[in-house]
Write a protein that holds these residues in place. Structure first.
Motif, PDB file in Angstrom:
ATOM      1  N   GLN A  12       0.826  -1.211   0.000  1.00  0.00           N
ATOM      2  CA  GLN A  12       0.000   0.000   0.000  1.00  0.00           C
ATOM      3  C   GLN A  12       0.860   1.262   0.000  1.00  0.00           C
ATOM      4  OE1 GLN A  12      -3.576   0.196   2.607  1.00  0.00           O
ATOM      5  NE2 GLN A  12      -2.998  -1.865   3.255  1.00  0.00           N
ATOM      6  N   VAL A  13       1.897   1.268   0.834  1.00  0.00           N
ATOM      7  CA  VAL A  13       2.756   2.447   0.932  1.00  0.00           C
ATOM      8  C   VAL A  13       3.556   2.640  -0.345  1.00  0.00           C
ATOM      9  CG1 VAL A  13       4.714   3.457   2.158  1.00  0.00           C
ATOM     10  CG2 VAL A  13       2.875   2.350   3.444  1.00  0.00           C
ATOM     11  N   HIS A  37       4.287   5.884  -5.258  1.00  0.00           N
ATOM     12  CA  HIS A  37       4.643   5.632  -6.663  1.00  0.00           C
ATOM     13  C   HIS A  37       6.095   5.192  -6.800  1.00  0.00           C
ATOM     14  CE1 HIS A  37       0.799   7.434  -7.688  1.00  0.00           C
ATOM     15  NE2 HIS A  37       1.132   8.525  -7.020  1.00  0.00           N
ATOM     16  N   ALA A  38       6.495   4.294  -5.914  1.00  0.00           N
ATOM     17  CA  ALA A  38       7.863   3.779  -5.950  1.00  0.00           C
ATOM     18  C   ALA A  38       8.078   2.967  -7.226  1.00  0.00           C
ATOM     19  CB  ALA A  38       8.125   2.908  -4.728  1.00  0.00           C
ATOM     20  N   PRO A  39       9.259   3.046  -7.807  1.00  0.00           N
ATOM     21  CA  PRO A  39       9.526   2.360  -9.084  1.00  0.00           C
ATOM     22  C   PRO A  39       9.829   0.879  -8.909  1.00  0.00           C
ATOM     23  CG  PRO A  39      11.438   3.610  -8.414  1.00  0.00           C
ATOM     24  CD  PRO A  39      10.387   3.898  -7.390  1.00  0.00           C
ATOM     25  N   SER A  84      16.118   8.546  -3.080  1.00  0.00           N
ATOM     26  CA  SER A  84      15.140   9.572  -2.715  1.00  0.00           C
ATOM     27  C   SER A  84      13.845   8.944  -2.226  1.00  0.00           C
ATOM     28  CB  SER A  84      14.865  10.496  -3.910  1.00  0.00           C
ATOM     29  OG  SER A  84      14.318   9.775  -5.000  1.00  0.00           O
ATOM     30  N   PHE A  85      13.458   7.820  -2.802  1.00  0.00           N
ATOM     31  CA  PHE A  85      12.249   7.124  -2.346  1.00  0.00           C
ATOM     32  C   PHE A  85      12.489   6.523  -0.957  1.00  0.00           C
ATOM     33  CE2 PHE A  85      11.532   7.316  -6.886  1.00  0.00           C
ATOM     34  CZ  PHE A  85      10.173   7.567  -6.981  1.00  0.00           C
ATOM     35  N   ALA A  86      13.700   5.998  -0.734  1.00  0.00           N
ATOM     36  CA  ALA A  86      14.031   5.456   0.584  1.00  0.00           C
ATOM     37  C   ALA A  86      13.974   6.549   1.649  1.00  0.00           C
ATOM     38  CB  ALA A  86      15.420   4.820   0.551  1.00  0.00           C
ATOM     39  N   ASP A  87      14.511   7.724   1.327  1.00  0.00           N
ATOM     40  CA  ASP A  87      14.484   8.842   2.272  1.00  0.00           C
ATOM     41  C   ASP A  87      13.056   9.263   2.598  1.00  0.00           C
ATOM     42  OD1 ASP A  87      17.219   8.851   2.321  1.00  0.00           O
ATOM     43  OD2 ASP A  87      17.456  10.596   1.010  1.00  0.00           O
ATOM     44  N   ARG A  88      12.204   9.340   1.576  1.00  0.00           N
ATOM     45  CA  ARG A  88      10.810   9.736   1.797  1.00  0.00           C
ATOM     46  C   ARG A  88      10.107   8.758   2.725  1.00  0.00           C
ATOM     47  NH1 ARG A  88       7.270  10.016  -3.156  1.00  0.00           N
ATOM     48  NH2 ARG A  88       5.764  10.741  -1.602  1.00  0.00           N
ATOM     49  N   LEU A  89      10.318   7.476   2.492  1.00  0.00           N
ATOM     50  CA  LEU A  89       9.647   6.461   3.302  1.00  0.00           C
ATOM     51  C   LEU A  89      10.143   6.498   4.738  1.00  0.00           C
ATOM     52  CD1 LEU A  89       7.811   4.085   3.730  1.00  0.00           C
ATOM     53  CD2 LEU A  89       9.507   2.602   2.629  1.00  0.00           C
ATOM     54  N   LEU A 110       3.496  10.986   3.878  1.00  0.00           N
ATOM     55  CA  LEU A 110       4.196  11.074   2.592  1.00  0.00           C
ATOM     56  C   LEU A 110       3.789  12.292   1.804  1.00  0.00           C
ATOM     57  CD1 LEU A 110       3.996   7.346   1.397  1.00  0.00           C
ATOM     58  CD2 LEU A 110       6.098   8.572   1.964  1.00  0.00           C
ATOM     59  N   GLU A 111       2.597  12.801   2.064  1.00  0.00           N
ATOM     60  CA  GLU A 111       2.034  13.884   1.255  1.00  0.00           C
ATOM     61  C   GLU A 111       2.684  15.220   1.595  1.00  0.00           C
ATOM     62  OE1 GLU A 111      -2.117  13.625   2.030  1.00  0.00           O
ATOM     63  OE2 GLU A 111      -2.355  11.724   0.949  1.00  0.00           O
TER      64      GLU A 111
END
Length: 367
Positions: A62-63, A68-70, A326-331, A366-367
């Motif tokens: 879900q996360v 929108h992780a690749p 960058s996706f790892a940092d956001r999460l 996340l938003e």
């Protein structure tokens, strides 16, 4: 020691009290220049597993979808009571190079092999890494804990090389290679860690653990900027529960590492919030860092109150492994905010939030 902790500790989670205006001609520094094709979505083998496994892996899905992780998942049904890991699962992991999995139940005794161990041996995932670190907002007895436990994953007692010599007498082989020492020092060097401590019992097991220490000492000479220490495993356990902040990177043989990692995880906040992974030269499996075989109890499952934080942070490790920093940092930042603000609590966090409530909080952050 918190200065070197993973990015979940370095983000400011407060908002300014007054809005600020962007400059008329904003500039943006180049921090990462990807190669063409680096943003292509990557396939990841997903094993939900047993017990709470499907609940927490669904939380990750879900996360990942919300951010929108690749990545996209190839899901396989695997359960701990199977005689072996299905061939198609092994083939998928070998193809994708990366796997995310929930816990697989391991039968006690009876000669039934652990599927967790089968996966590690089949894919030669010789290094297990568990990051035990204090999370802001999570109250623990000790502060400034930031320990990385790196243990050998395929040799020693956990290799399963044991046999009954005569009725009532079982012989188990114990051995360790130097590659785990090389991995520990390389990890410390690349992550700006200052100290590596080898955990052993060479005072009694002079040949087996003595060989382990010889390997660590030899590798240590190639990293003069890293402080090298040694500690006997029983003293190590006492020091962990009394003064855990003294430790940095710990490298251990297989059996000791399992005990040390779970102890360190309990000190830093509980197994439900500690990420981890198993890596080899070609493949990696990411899962809950400590007590990875823990599938929870039926009460937690019925109430849907499994803690997904450990697997969410493990999936952030996976994203960084796939070169999506960058996706790892956001999460990691989103998970840290949820814990810091006390909005989502599970058993390890002193409350009774459901798994879905934690997921909803992370998605909102996340938003």
């Amino acid at each position: 020691m918190a200065r070197r902790s993973v990015p979940i500790l370095r983000h400011l989670l407060t908002k300014p009290t007054t809005p600020t205006l962007a400059p008329a001609n904003p500039t943006r520094s180049v921090t990462y220049m990807p190669r063409p094709g680096d943003g292509t979505p990557r396939a990841v083998t997903l094993i939900p597993g047993d017990g709470i496994g499907p609940l927490v892996t669904n939380a990750v899905e879900q996360v990942m979808d919300a951010m929108h992780a690749p990545v996209y998942f190839e899901t396989f049904e695997v359960h701990g009571d199977m005689p072996k890991v299905p061939d198609e699962v092994i083939e998928s992991i070998k193809k994708n190079k990366v796997c995310l999995k929930g816990g697989l139940a391991t039968p006690m005794g009876g000669g039934v092999s652990s599927l967790n161990l089968q996966l590690r041996k089949e894919l030669d995932l010789y290094a297990s890494l568990v990051n035990c670190v204090n999370l802001p907002g999570l109250v623990t007895k000790h502060e400034n804990v930031d320990i990385v436990v790196i243990r050998e994953n395929t040799e020693g007692e956990y290799s399963g090389l044991e046999h009954e010599v005569v009725p009532g007498v079982v012989e188990s082989l114990k051995f360790c290679s130097e590659r785990i020492a090389k991995y520990a020092f390389e990890y410390a060097y690349l992550n700006n860690r200052k100290k590596v401590t080898a955990v052993h019992k060479a005072n009694i097991m002079k040949l087996g653990d003595g060989l382990f220490l010889e390997s660590c000492r030899e590798v240590a000479t190639k990293y003069p900027g890293i402080d090298y220490k040694e500690i006997i495993v029983d003293n190590c356990c006492m020091q962990l529960v009394s003064k855990p902040e003294q430790f940095d990177v710990m490298v251990t043989p297989n059996l000791y590492g399992n005990l040390v990692a779970n102890t360190a995880a309990g000190i830093a906040g509980g197994t439900g919030v500690m990420p981890g992974g198993n890596v080899g030269a070609d493949h990696a499996i990411f899962e809950q860092g400590a007590s990875a075989g823990n599938v929870g109890n039926q009460k937690i499952l019925d109430k849907k109150k499994a803690n997904p934080v450990a697997l969410l942070l493990s999936s952030a490790m996976m994203l960084r492994h796939l070169q999506f920093p960058s996706f790892a940092d956001r999460l990691e930042t989103a998970v840290a905010r949820v814990i810091l603000e006390g909005k989502c609590r599970t058993k390890d966090l002193g409350g009774q939030s459901t798994t879905q409530e934690v997921v909803d909080g992370v998605i909102a952050a996340l938003e």
